[in-house]
Design a protein around this motif. Structure first.
Motif, PDB file in Angstrom:
ATOM      1  N   ARG A  96       0.839  -1.224  -0.025  1.00 38.72           N
ATOM      2  CA  ARG A  96       0.046   0.184   0.070  1.00 38.72           C
ATOM      3  C   ARG A  96       0.935   1.232  -0.033  1.00 38.72           C
ATOM      4  O   ARG A  96       0.573   2.268  -0.860  1.00 38.72           O
ATOM      5  N   LEU A  97       2.076   1.411   0.802  1.00 39.35           N
ATOM      6  CA  LEU A  97       2.795   2.346   1.149  1.00 39.35           C
ATOM      7  C   LEU A  97       3.679   2.710  -0.324  1.00 39.35           C
ATOM      8  O   LEU A  97       4.036   3.819  -0.549  1.00 39.35           O
ATOM      9  N   ALA A  98       4.132   1.651  -1.031  1.00 41.23           N
ATOM     10  CA  ALA A  98       4.447   1.571  -2.104  1.00 41.23           C
ATOM     11  C   ALA A  98       3.817   2.541  -3.265  1.00 41.23           C
ATOM     12  O   ALA A  98       4.212   2.785  -4.331  1.00 41.23           O
ATOM     13  N   ASP A  99       2.451   2.381  -3.202  1.00 42.19           N
ATOM     14  CA  ASP A  99       1.656   3.113  -4.044  1.00 42.19           C
ATOM     15  C   ASP A  99       1.165   4.583  -3.604  1.00 42.19           C
ATOM     16  O   ASP A  99       0.246   4.702  -3.169  1.00 42.19           O
ATOM     17  N   GLY A 100       2.115   5.538  -4.005  1.00 38.74           N
ATOM     18  CA  GLY A 100       2.138   6.736  -3.695  1.00 38.74           C
ATOM     19  C   GLY A 100       2.375   7.454  -2.314  1.00 38.74           C
ATOM     20  O   GLY A 100       2.545   8.395  -2.107  1.00 38.74           O
ATOM     21  N   TYR A 101       3.122   6.711  -1.428  1.00 35.44           N
ATOM     22  CA  TYR A 101       3.533   7.384  -0.244  1.00 35.44           C
ATOM     23  C   TYR A 101       5.318   6.863  -0.175  1.00 35.44           C
ATOM     24  O   TYR A 101       5.744   7.004   0.829  1.00 35.44           O
ATOM     25  N   THR A 115       9.778   1.650   6.296  1.00 35.96           N
ATOM     26  CA  THR A 115       8.329   1.347   6.110  1.00 35.96           C
ATOM     27  C   THR A 115       7.738   2.605   7.095  1.00 35.96           C
ATOM     28  O   THR A 115       6.738   2.871   6.745  1.00 35.96           O
ATOM     29  N   VAL A 116       8.338   2.956   8.238  1.00 35.88           N
ATOM     30  CA  VAL A 116       7.658   3.785   8.936  1.00 35.88           C
ATOM     31  C   VAL A 116       7.764   5.293   8.420  1.00 35.88           C
ATOM     32  O   VAL A 116       6.784   5.933   8.541  1.00 35.88           O
ATOM     33  N   SER A 117       8.889   5.490   7.567  1.00 41.73           N
ATOM     34  CA  SER A 117       8.728   7.027   6.907  1.00 41.73           C
ATOM     35  C   SER A 117       7.554   6.893   6.125  1.00 41.73           C
ATOM     36  O   SER A 117       6.874   7.854   6.031  1.00 41.73           O
ATOM     37  N   ALA A 118       7.298   5.929   5.128  1.00 44.17           N
ATOM     38  CA  ALA A 118       6.401   5.947   4.335  1.00 44.17           C
ATOM     39  C   ALA A 118       4.950   5.923   5.015  1.00 44.17           C
ATOM     40  O   ALA A 118       3.916   6.718   4.600  1.00 44.17           O
ATOM     41  N   LEU A 119       4.877   5.258   6.114  1.00 44.69           N
ATOM     42  CA  LEU A 119       3.795   5.255   6.935  1.00 44.69           C
ATOM     43  C   LEU A 119       3.459   6.579   7.400  1.00 44.69           C
ATOM     44  O   LEU A 119       2.343   7.050   7.343  1.00 44.69           O
ATOM     45  N   GLN A 120       4.358   7.371   7.712  1.00 42.12           N
ATOM     46  CA  GLN A 120       4.142   8.776   8.307  1.00 42.12           C
ATOM     47  C   GLN A 120       3.556   9.605   7.062  1.00 42.12           C
ATOM     48  O   GLN A 120       2.846  10.408   7.341  1.00 42.12           O
ATOM     49  N   GLY A 128      -4.038  13.160  10.627  1.00 44.25           N
ATOM     50  CA  GLY A 128      -3.400  13.776  11.756  1.00 44.25           C
ATOM     51  C   GLY A 128      -1.978  13.950  12.111  1.00 44.25           C
ATOM     52  O   GLY A 128      -1.461  14.401  13.201  1.00 44.25           O
ATOM     53  N   TYR A 129      -1.089  13.299  11.152  1.00 40.99           N
ATOM     54  CA  TYR A 129       0.154  13.289  11.623  1.00 40.99           C
ATOM     55  C   TYR A 129       0.775  14.453  11.256  1.00 40.99           C
ATOM     56  O   TYR A 129       0.728  15.092  10.098  1.00 40.99           O
ATOM     57  N   THR A 130       1.639  15.307  11.952  1.00 34.02           N
ATOM     58  CA  THR A 130       2.114  16.642  11.731  1.00 34.02           C
ATOM     59  C   THR A 130       3.673  16.458  12.162  1.00 34.02           C
ATOM     60  O   THR A 130       4.271  17.675  12.178  1.00 34.02           O
ATOM     61  N   GLY A 131       4.042  15.204  12.647  1.00 30.32           N
ATOM     62  CA  GLY A 131       5.678  15.428  12.899  1.00 30.32           C
ATOM     63  C   GLY A 131       6.375  15.168  11.823  1.00 30.32           C
ATOM     64  O   GLY A 131       6.238  14.995  10.780  1.00 30.32           O
ATOM     65  N   GLY A 132       7.817  14.750  11.915  1.00 26.78           N
ATOM     66  CA  GLY A 132       8.954  14.929  10.697  1.00 26.78           C
ATOM     67  C   GLY A 132       8.598  13.507  10.135  1.00 26.78           C
ATOM     68  O   GLY A 132       8.327  12.452  11.091  1.00 26.78           O
ATOM     69  N   ILE A 133       8.955  13.196   9.032  1.00 27.42           N
ATOM     70  CA  ILE A 133       9.067  11.919   8.349  1.00 27.42           C
ATOM     71  C   ILE A 133      10.547  11.533   8.743  1.00 27.42           C
ATOM     72  O   ILE A 133      11.633  11.671   8.002  1.00 27.42           O
ATOM     73  N   ASP A 134      10.485  10.805   9.791  1.00 24.39           N
ATOM     74  CA  ASP A 134      12.026  10.553  10.615  1.00 24.39           C
ATOM     75  C   ASP A 134      11.956   9.032  10.748  1.00 24.39           C
ATOM     76  O   ASP A 134      13.265   8.646  11.072  1.00 24.39           O
ATOM     77  N   GLY A 135      11.219   8.174  10.214  1.00 24.77           N
ATOM     78  CA  GLY A 135      11.289   6.726  10.519  1.00 24.77           C
ATOM     79  C   GLY A 135      11.117   6.362  11.763  1.00 24.77           C
ATOM     80  O   GLY A 135      11.523   5.131  11.927  1.00 24.77           O
ATOM     81  N   ALA A 144      -1.531   8.776  15.006  1.00 22.99           N
ATOM     82  CA  ALA A 144      -2.164   8.959  13.881  1.00 22.99           C
ATOM     83  C   ALA A 144      -2.542   7.621  13.344  1.00 22.99           C
ATOM     84  O   ALA A 144      -3.476   7.567  12.390  1.00 22.99           O
ATOM     85  N   PHE A 145      -1.583   6.677  13.479  1.00 20.29           N
ATOM     86  CA  PHE A 145      -1.827   5.286  12.781  1.00 20.29           C
ATOM     87  C   PHE A 145      -3.343   4.698  13.362  1.00 20.29           C
ATOM     88  O   PHE A 145      -4.172   4.055  12.925  1.00 20.29           O
TER      89      PHE A 145
END
Length: 156
Positions: A96-101, A115-120, A128-135, A144-145
């Protein structure tokens, strides 16, 4: 007898001190300092596997919502709707995350920084996730999850 008693006492004190240090070290560990968790069935070393459920803060019910979405939404999840996010669940999440994230890693079910970075990135897109894309799957990612998983309840 006094020498044996003193040696035994010193040994017990030493073992107790080491146990205390180990417990104190584990108690001080945080999600940010812990090593990434490997997914179920992931090879750790020759002849050894580690089976893990990585729900990242989801309740069993929330994890079931996510599994229903992954199964019924066309992301290739074929496992049980059991609320335990193991390697097969995470492989579907990675698809799912490979498709656009932006997930470009292996579809291996390992919940690592990629995986966590793409999930973020996915969670920042309306959940509702507003933090950094830090994995790092910290409290903001986990909150947010939960919102994301609850939004999938209609798939069950």
């Amino acid at each position: 007898m006094g020498t044996k008693t003193n040696a035994l006492t010193r040994t017990l004190i030493g073992v107790t001190a080491l146990a205390g240090l180990a417990v104190g070290s584990l108690a001080g560990a945080t999600a940010g300092s812990a090593a990434p968790v490997r997914g179920a069935g992931t090879s750790v070393s020759a002849g050894t596997t580690l089976n893990a459920t990585v729900n990242l803060g989801l309740s069993t019910t929330q994890a079931k919502y996510l599994q229903c979405y992954l199964k019924n939404g066309g992301w290739g999840y074929t496992g049980a709707i059991d609320g335990d996010l193991g390697a097969n669940s995470w492989k579907a999440v990675q698809r799912r995350l490979a498709d656009g994230y932006g997930y470009t890693g292996d579809i291996d079910g390992i919940v690592g920084p990629g995986t966590v970075s793409a999930l973020q990135r996915r969670l920042a897109d309306g959940y509702g996730y507003t933090g950094g894309i830090d994995g790092i799957a910290g409290p903001g990612t986990q909150a947010a999850f939960k919102t994301y998983a609850n939004a999938q309840s209609g798939w069950c």
